[in-house]
Design a protein around this motif. Sequence first.
Motif, short mmCIF file in Angstrom:
data_model
loop_
_atom_site.label_atom_id
_atom_site.label_comp_id
_atom_site.label_asym_id
_atom_site.label_seq_id
_atom_site.Cartn_x
_atom_site.Cartn_y
_atom_site.Cartn_z
N GLN A 1 -7.54 11.66 -0.38
CA GLN A 1 -8.23 10.90 -1.42
C GLN A 1 -9.62 10.52 -0.99
OE1 GLN A 1 -5.82 7.76 -3.36
NE2 GLN A 1 -4.03 8.85 -2.64
N GLU B 1 10.53 7.39 9.80
CA GLU B 1 9.47 6.47 9.43
C GLU B 1 8.11 7.06 9.78
OE1 GLU B 1 10.83 2.38 10.05
OE2 GLU B 1 8.75 2.05 10.66
N LYS C 1 7.09 9.56 7.27
CA LYS C 1 6.64 8.91 6.03
C LYS C 1 5.20 8.43 6.19
CE LYS C 1 8.65 5.24 4.18
NZ LYS C 1 9.71 4.30 3.89
N THR C 2 4.93 7.82 7.35
CA THR C 2 3.57 7.35 7.61
C THR C 2 2.58 8.51 7.59
OG1 THR C 2 4.55 5.64 9.00
CG2 THR C 2 2.19 5.95 9.19
N GLN D 1 1.87 9.43 3.99
CA GLN D 1 1.02 8.43 3.34
C GLN D 1 -0.42 8.56 3.83
OE1 GLN D 1 1.78 6.64 0.90
NE2 GLN D 1 3.78 5.65 1.02
N PRO E 1 10.15 -4.31 6.45
CA PRO E 1 9.92 -3.55 7.68
C PRO E 1 10.01 -2.04 7.47
CG PRO E 1 12.13 -4.44 7.70
CD PRO E 1 11.49 -4.90 6.42
N ASN E 2 9.06 -1.47 6.75
CA ASN E 2 8.98 -0.01 6.66
C ASN E 2 7.51 0.38 6.79
OD1 ASN E 2 7.87 -0.57 4.09
ND2 ASN E 2 9.91 -0.53 3.19
N SER E 3 7.21 1.68 6.75
CA SER E 3 5.83 2.07 7.05
C SER E 3 4.83 1.49 6.06
CB SER E 3 5.69 3.58 7.16
OG SER E 3 6.49 4.22 6.22
N GLU E 4 5.21 1.41 4.77
CA GLU E 4 4.29 0.86 3.78
C GLU E 4 4.05 -0.63 4.02
OE1 GLU E 4 6.94 2.71 2.96
OE2 GLU E 4 5.97 4.56 2.32
N ALA F 1 -5.64 0.68 8.60
CA ALA F 1 -4.29 0.10 8.60
C ALA F 1 -3.24 1.19 8.81
CB ALA F 1 -4.04 -0.63 7.28
N TRP F 2 -3.40 2.31 8.12
CA TRP F 2 -2.42 3.38 8.28
C TRP F 2 -2.51 4.00 9.68
CZ3 TRP F 2 1.72 3.95 5.53
CH2 TRP F 2 1.73 3.45 4.22
N VAL G 1 -0.87 -4.68 8.56
CA VAL G 1 -2.01 -4.40 9.44
C VAL G 1 -3.31 -4.58 8.67
CG1 VAL G 1 -3.18 -2.65 10.83
CG2 VAL G 1 -0.71 -2.82 10.90
N TYR G 2 -3.32 -4.07 7.44
CA TYR G 2 -4.54 -4.21 6.63
C TYR G 2 -4.89 -5.69 6.44
CZ TYR G 2 -7.84 -4.17 2.85
OH TYR G 2 -8.96 -4.41 2.11
N THR H 1 -0.56 1.80 12.00
CA THR H 1 0.87 2.01 11.81
C THR H 1 1.32 3.32 12.45
OG1 THR H 1 0.58 0.90 9.69
CG2 THR H 1 2.69 1.94 10.05
N ASP I 1 4.43 -2.19 6.86
CA ASP I 1 3.69 -2.34 8.11
C ASP I 1 2.19 -2.10 7.92
OD1 ASP I 1 5.93 -2.97 9.46
OD2 ASP I 1 6.16 -1.04 10.49
N ALA I 2 1.88 -1.00 7.18
CA ALA I 2 0.46 -0.69 6.97
C ALA I 2 -0.22 -1.82 6.21
CB ALA I 2 0.32 0.63 6.22
N LEU J 1 0.84 -1.20 0.00
CA LEU J 1 0.00 0.00 0.00
C LEU J 1 0.88 1.25 0.00
CD1 LEU J 1 -2.74 -0.95 2.61
CD2 LEU J 1 -2.93 -0.91 0.11
N ASN J 2 0.57 2.19 -0.86
CA ASN J 2 1.35 3.42 -0.96
C ASN J 2 0.46 4.51 -1.56
OD1 ASN J 2 3.17 5.46 -1.54
ND2 ASN J 2 4.81 4.04 -2.04
N PRO J 3 -0.37 5.12 -0.71
CA PRO J 3 -1.33 6.12 -1.23
C PRO J 3 -0.64 7.26 -1.98
CG PRO J 3 -1.79 5.63 1.08
CD PRO J 3 -0.52 4.93 0.74
N LEU J 4 0.57 7.64 -1.56
CA LEU J 4 1.26 8.74 -2.24
C LEU J 4 1.55 8.39 -3.69
CD1 LEU J 4 3.86 9.93 0.41
CD2 LEU J 4 2.04 11.31 -0.59
N SER K 1 -2.17 11.65 2.53
CA SER K 1 -2.52 11.46 1.13
C SER K 1 -3.80 10.63 1.00
CB SER K 1 -1.36 10.79 0.40
OG SER K 1 -1.79 10.19 -0.79
#
Lengths: 199, 370
Positions: free
Chosen positions: B167, B153, B156-157, B160, A145-148, B182-183, A154-155, B186, A150-151, A111-114, B163
């Motif tokens: 949306q 980090e 960055k979260t 994201q 192991p980064n924010s994307e 989920a976000w 979780v999802y 995090t 991790d999110a 997942l990467n909304p940006l 954003s």
Amino acid sequence: MLIAEPLQKAIDELSKLPSIGNKTAQRLALHILKSESQTVDALVKSLIELKEKIRFCEVCFNIATEEKCEICTSPKRNRSLMCVVEDASDVIAIEKTNEYNGLYHVLGGVLNPLAGVMIDSLKIRELLLRLQGNDVKEIILALNPNSEGDATSVYLMNTLKNLNIKVSRIARGLPIGGDLEFADSATIGRAFIGRISIQ
Amino acid sequence: MVLRQIELQNFRLHKNTSLNFSDKLNLIVGGNGQGKTSILEAIYYLCTTKNLNLANESDVILFGEQYFDAKGIFSDLTENQTRIFFDIIKNKKNFFLDEKPIFNSSSIIGKFPIVTLIQSDHAITQGAPSERRRFIDSVISQASHTYLEMLLEFNKTLRQRSSLLLQIKESKNINLFSQLEAWTETLITTGTEIIKHRIRFVKEFNLYLHEAYNHIIESAEEPLIVYDSLAEDEEENAAERFREELASMREDELRRGINLVGPHRDDFIFSINGLELKRFGSQGQHKTFQIALRFGQFFLMEEKLGKTPIFLMDDVFGELDTYRAGKISEYLSLIGQAFITMTDLTKTEGLKINAENKLIKVSNGTAAYA
């Protein structure tokens, strides 16, 4: 400076590849130029074959030569375990460990909304469909192991919660074989925060 | 650690300047616009790879030249040379440690520790909460690489998540709510760690601040920093409080499409004798507080890193009354190597200048010992 056109063309094409700069491209092109014709033929053939014969497994989206990949068709794999990864390259990394004998599911990203990567761009619907009428008892989330990552984990945990399947997530921690003293301080710090109780 | 010498080429007004420094106090004196602060700027570059005032590298080059080059020799247990070279045509900054290129500035964090007391510090006590967060975050990061990574980090979260919120706001697509969850989760995980680190830091830093403040003025004034976060100083239920707060602000976040809850909105309340500095402090108290923050940072870093930082003070003495100037000068004699700029030598009444110290006069880009 003038370089013969076919040579320049080869250099330009090679330098499009990841982690190949102009200098390396030139070295490779000159090396290929000096090589025997049959060596060059073999290289070209292997690249064409790669593109022609390799496809993506229609079950797990790993790299495959048939409709289904070797892992999905193998009778030796443990079908009650499934590991979810971001990319086919992660499958290669995990396979090299020889520690995992289950199935895979390649999401094709995180997942990467940006960057506009949402659930529909990933193979999550396919994962849920796959889990219906299946013997999978445990799902292992092995995302970066980064924010994307991790999110996305979780999802997936939230989505899989109701399916009555055990969901686990790989640990964040120290490299094995290396000594504690050689690990970078950020990794050690994170390993301490994520410590687990053993009693 | 001490900085033994520097060599500057085409650096601001300095065409060619070489200086040897004292291990103690180095006084850099000269009129406005003569090149005093440039020397501090160069020292800061050599310690951190970064600009002291966040200026552009191309502005640092002497007018009409193509590059600047600065070298410094540090001595601690071993001698180390750092060098920064900037080329205007390639527009590239190159940093070398013992002639080996360093590509990642965070890899030398803590190696050449430095504390700066400069004009823009007034914003820490008088400016917006972001200034205080920046100060606190930078001090924690210098001692903890883990904190720095988590902060990156977390940011960055935040990007994201905002954003995604935007949306949702624009598309009104409720199918995106599950992704938002989920976000959010995090955000809570990393954000809670940041809050916990800050709670622990403020507790510890208050001791250093108290000590420093009472060195600068002898009075019954008691300085204090209180961390104003959603967790209200309690580490245990920080995550829970975070979650509750997010739930109560959910509608607002969706309506406005921005992140409204988290440590990125926290503040640090500075007070003296229980009275908030920002609202009730005099100019003198602000100044003393700013100086105490930097001295506190100095001793905390020395303790955490096991290395004595270099201390830079830009044009601070000019503003002080004789009493505090004297006190600070006494204090400076305790700390090791310091670099101080001033426009006017007569302001040094309280300053004890002796044979151990060096006086450097700067005039139109040339420096000479006096």
